[in-house]
Write an enzyme that holds these catalytic residues in place. Structure first.
Site, PDB file in Angstrom:
ATOM      1  N   ASP A   1       2.074  -1.655 -50.378  1.00 52.22           N
ATOM      2  CA  ASP A   1       2.085  -3.031 -49.896  1.00 52.22           C
ATOM      3  C   ASP A   1       1.888  -3.954 -51.093  1.00 52.22           C
ATOM      4  O   ASP A   1       0.856  -3.899 -51.774  1.00 52.22           O
ATOM      5  CB  ASP A   1       0.958  -3.224 -48.871  1.00 52.22           C
ATOM      6  CG  ASP A   1       1.083  -4.526 -48.102  1.00 52.22           C
ATOM      7  OD1 ASP A   1       2.067  -5.249 -48.315  1.00 52.22           O
ATOM      8  OD2 ASP A   1       0.186  -4.811 -47.283  1.00 52.22           O
TER       9      ASP A   1
ATOM     10  N   ASP B   1       8.293  -6.443 -48.730  1.00 60.96           N
ATOM     11  CA  ASP B   1       7.152  -6.171 -49.603  1.00 60.96           C
ATOM     12  C   ASP B   1       6.319  -4.965 -49.220  1.00 60.96           C
ATOM     13  O   ASP B   1       5.247  -4.749 -49.791  1.00 60.96           O
ATOM     14  CB  ASP B   1       6.250  -7.406 -49.676  1.00 60.96           C
ATOM     15  CG  ASP B   1       5.655  -7.778 -48.323  1.00 60.96           C
ATOM     16  OD1 ASP B   1       6.231  -7.400 -47.291  1.00 60.96           O
ATOM     17  OD2 ASP B   1       4.611  -8.454 -48.299  1.00 60.96           O
ATOM     18  N   GLU B   2       6.769  -4.146 -48.263  1.00 55.37           N
ATOM     19  CA  GLU B   2       5.999  -2.950 -47.942  1.00 55.37           C
ATOM     20  C   GLU B   2       6.894  -1.857 -47.399  1.00 55.37           C
ATOM     21  O   GLU B   2       7.952  -2.119 -46.826  1.00 55.37           O
ATOM     22  CB  GLU B   2       4.865  -3.256 -46.961  1.00 55.37           C
ATOM     23  CG  GLU B   2       5.302  -3.733 -45.600  1.00 55.37           C
ATOM     24  CD  GLU B   2       4.142  -3.901 -44.637  1.00 55.37           C
ATOM     25  OE1 GLU B   2       3.254  -3.018 -44.606  1.00 55.37           O
ATOM     26  OE2 GLU B   2       4.126  -4.903 -43.908  1.00 55.37           O
TER      27      GLU B   2
END
Length: 399
Positions: free
Chosen positions: A51, A145-146
């Site tokens: 993350d 983003d993860e």
């Protein structure tokens, strides 16, 4: 350690930092009752959840040195809109993503609003995905983003998932100048919890022996898959922590929470059999926009819907995805919102059809007694052409 998750037992034993999401939680020793024992799949997986730390805001601070160390909100404005991301300096004041800009500014008068640059974020996300792909082809992105990575078998035959996660974090910093947090465990649920444990720029490992005890004292609101409404419902039944949830029988959870009951039953025991699934078809694709001034007439709203419809259909065209259900979202000036949906037998075939259905839903819902501050359109019941049986997930397009 001999379980293959890594040899950094010190990390798991030391106290979490003050800003850890679980700073009030202790991890008691796992007892020997049947319910407390970890239930492992036939082959123990090694899962990493990566993350990025305050991704959008961190990119803006990286590219503009004048923003570093200052409270930054990406998206919205001082008067209107919604915060898409907040820097850690802004989070100290309680500013969070999805918060109305006016609320964010009230909490942090010095908040700096920055216009989002989604093309830049997408390009950096592609660089990060390439780093993941150096280690495993089994990558399940959740957003820009993860992502989850299954490294049970990996391209470098590295036995330690912790070592892989550390290498990925280091490589991300070298390539992008950004920091990432990582959670390592034997299933997705625990890996995601673990990645929050030492944010920002941290790593935490949950071994099979730790799993059941790890979730015991966590508030159910911290559980991935338990949203605010479900958490409130659980609390009405006296379910406040993982231990409370574990004390409820499977029939009870099925009766009150339906098809998700078995999932709650399992995760309260540290069990999650879901595999990391690469290349999944999305469950829905949608876009929305918050306006600088409230809209009142049908013509104003029709015009405002055009770029939203363009965004949704552009994704459909480039991804060969089509959907049968169109949903219109309307949020009013007082933040009350409504949704209206219509499903067809066949997938929506063109951008014109998407517009026609969306405007039909809008017209049927009007007139409105209040001004409209946000409109959104989503397409669901998706299929990829030629691949009707893929498993679904969810996606939201930034506008």
């Amino acid at each position: 350690m001999s379980d293959g998750y890594g040899d950094d037992g010190r990390r798991m034993d030391e106290a979490p930092p003050d800003n850890a999401i679980m700073r009030e939680t202790h991890m008691p020793a796992v007892d020997d009752t049947p319910d407390a024992q970890p239930v492992a799949p036939a082959r123990q997986r090694k899962i990493i959840h990566i993350d990025m730390d305050a991704f959008y805001a961190s990119v803006e601070q990286r590219d503009d040195p004048s923003l570093r160390g200052r409270p930054v909100a990406v998206g919205g404005s001082r008067e209107r809109g919604v915060v898409a991301a907040a820097s850690y300096e802004a989070r100290v004041y309680g500013v969070r993503s999805a918060m109305p800009s006016v609320t964010a500014r009230r909490r942090c008068p010095d908040l700096i609003f920055v216009k989002p640059r989604f093309e830049v974020y997408k390009a950096i996300s592609a660089e990060i995905r390439a780093i993941f792909a150096e280690h495993t082809p089994i990558i399940e992105p959740l957003s820009l983003d993860e992502a989850y990575l299954d490294v049970t078998e990996n391209l470098h035959d590295i036995p330690s998932a912790t070592q892989i996660a550390e290498g990925i974090r280091q490589r991300i910093r070298e390539v992008t100048g950004l920091t990432a947090s990582a959670g390592v465990s034997y299933n997705k649920f625990l890996a995601k919890l673990a990645s929050d444990y030492r944010k920002p720029d941290g790593i935490f490992v949950v071994t099979p022996a730790m799993g059941p005890g790890f979730v015991e004292d966590l508030p159910v609101g911290r559980f991935h898959g338990v949203g605010p409404a479900t958490a409130a419902k659980m609390q009405r039944f006296g379910i406040h922590t993982g231990r409370d949830l574990r004390d409820k029988s499977l029939p009870f959870l099925q009766e009150h929470f339906g098809k998700t009951g078995p999932y709650y039953y399992s995760i309260s025991r540290g069990v999650d059999e879901r595999p990391v699934r690469a290349n999944r078809i999305r469950k829905s694709v949608g876009a929305e926009n918050t306006f600088g001034a409230d809209l009142f007439t049908f013509d104003e709203m029709r015009e405002a819907l055009q770029p939203i419809l363009d965004k949704v259909w552009r994704y459909c065209e480039t991804s060969t995805i089509r959907g049968r259900t169109v949903t219109l979202k309307v949020k009013f000036a007082d933040f009350q919102q409504i949704t209206r949906a219509r499903s067809a037998v066949q997938p929506v075939a063109s951008r014109d059809d998407l517009e026609r259905i969306a405007l039909s839903l809008l017209g049927a819902a009007m007139p409105f007694e209040k001004g409209v501050r946000l409109l959104g359109v989503a397409l669901s019941s998706l299929i990829r052409e030629g691949m009707p049986d893929e498993a679904p997930t969810q996606f939201s397009l930034p506008l």
